[in-house]
Design a protein around this motif. Structure first.
Motif, PDB file in Angstrom:
ATOM      1  N   TYR A  31      83.684  75.441  -2.697  1.00  0.00           N
ATOM      2  CA  TYR A  31      82.877  76.081  -1.655  1.00  0.00           C
ATOM      3  C   TYR A  31      82.509  75.061  -0.581  1.00  0.00           C
ATOM      4  O   TYR A  31      81.897  74.034  -0.874  1.00  0.00           O
TER       5      TYR A  31
ATOM      6  N   CYS B 132      88.782  76.788   8.481  1.00  0.00           N
ATOM      7  CA  CYS B 132      89.496  77.517   7.427  1.00  0.00           C
ATOM      8  C   CYS B 132      90.993  77.260   7.549  1.00  0.00           C
ATOM      9  O   CYS B 132      91.557  77.383   8.644  1.00  0.00           O
TER      10      CYS B 132
ATOM     11  N   ASN C 172      92.996  78.702   5.074  1.00  0.00           N
ATOM     12  CA  ASN C 172      93.564  79.670   4.139  1.00  0.00           C
ATOM     13  C   ASN C 172      94.636  80.505   4.867  1.00  0.00           C
ATOM     14  O   ASN C 172      94.883  80.306   6.050  1.00  0.00           O
TER      15      ASN C 172
ATOM     16  N   CYS D 203      88.672  80.337   2.708  1.00  0.00           N
ATOM     17  CA  CYS D 203      88.352  81.490   3.560  1.00  0.00           C
ATOM     18  C   CYS D 203      86.860  81.560   3.897  1.00  0.00           C
ATOM     19  O   CYS D 203      86.001  81.483   3.024  1.00  0.00           O
ATOM     20  N   LEU D 204      86.587  81.728   5.188  1.00  0.00           N
ATOM     21  CA  LEU D 204      85.202  81.809   5.653  1.00  0.00           C
ATOM     22  C   LEU D 204      84.755  83.260   5.811  1.00  0.00           C
ATOM     23  O   LEU D 204      83.643  83.516   6.268  1.00  0.00           O
ATOM     24  N   GLY D 205      85.630  84.180   5.444  1.00  0.00           N
ATOM     25  CA  GLY D 205      85.251  85.594   5.478  1.00  0.00           C
ATOM     26  C   GLY D 205      85.362  86.231   6.847  1.00  0.00           C
ATOM     27  O   GLY D 205      84.775  87.284   7.082  1.00  0.00           O
ATOM     28  N   CYS D 206      86.097  85.632   7.757  1.00  0.00           N
ATOM     29  CA  CYS D 206      86.277  86.269   9.067  1.00  0.00           C
ATOM     30  C   CYS D 206      87.767  86.321   9.402  1.00  0.00           C
ATOM     31  O   CYS D 206      88.174  86.043  10.528  1.00  0.00           O
ATOM     32  N   CYS D 207      88.556  86.727   8.403  1.00  0.00           N
ATOM     33  CA  CYS D 207      90.020  86.712   8.536  1.00  0.00           C
ATOM     34  C   CYS D 207      90.503  87.524   9.748  1.00  0.00           C
ATOM     35  O   CYS D 207      91.519  87.192  10.343  1.00  0.00           O
TER      36      CYS D 207
ATOM     37  N   CYS E 141      89.470  80.552  12.186  1.00  0.00           N
ATOM     38  CA  CYS E 141      88.009  80.458  12.230  1.00  0.00           C
ATOM     39  C   CYS E 141      87.519  79.084  11.785  1.00  0.00           C
ATOM     40  O   CYS E 141      88.167  78.429  10.972  1.00  0.00           O
TER      41      CYS E 141
END
Ligand code: FES
Length: 164
Positions: free
Chosen positions: A68, A84, A86, A125-129, A134
């Protein structure tokens, strides 16, 4: 005898959070965040203490602490930059953005600039794919990055604290 570094309040907070779940291990991410505290990172001694408090192995704690991006495993810069790398972000140019950041800051991923102003890391991944590529700069998420946008963000971050 093991020497621990977490203070009483941190220990109480971790124990309290661990009681909120049927299994102590479910509180691992919260515990790491608490352990990171004002110091801003966790070291091996902190990780060992978290492992003991949650009855986990040091490998389990280390695995989470290095996965994380919000958990630092060493002292950071004044500003943290997490890009990111990913799948979605890489497909949309994250590797080129990473090279640009490395060139501008003069560091490789995982390093802190010589003047201590920036730390840079490649993150999961930062959750804003849907806005890839990002990056997070301190607590702010930036998406749809272009070279120009990255240059502007780095300059703004450096200037915010009167660094430039
Ligand atoms: S893959 Fe980069 S934000 Fe999800």
């Amino acid at each position: 005898m093991e020497t621990y570094m977490l203070n009483d309040r941190q220990i109480e907070d971790i124990e309290s959070r661990s009681k909120a779940y049927p299994r102590k291990r479910s509180a691992l991410l919260e515990a790491l965040s608490i352990a990171q505290g004002e110091k801003g990172y966790i070291d091996g001694v902190d990780a060992r203490q978290v492992a003991d408090l949650l009855s986990l192995s040091i490998a389990e704690v280390h695995g989470a602490a290095t996965f994380y991006h919000m958990i630092r495993n060493g002292p950071g810069g004044k500003h943290s930059v997490a890009l990111c790398t990913n799948v979605s972000c890489t497909l949309r140019g994250a590797k080129e953005i990473s090279l640009l950041i490395q060139e501008r800051l003069g560091v490789s991923p995982g390093e802190v600039t010589e003047d201590g102003r920036f730390s840079f890391e490649e993150a999961q991944c930062l959750g804003c794919c849907d806005g890839a590529p990002c990056m997070m700069v301190d607590d702010e998420l930036h998406g749809n990055l272009t070279r120009e946008e990255v240059e502007r963000i780095l300059e703004d971050s450096a200037g915010k604290a009167g660094d430039i």
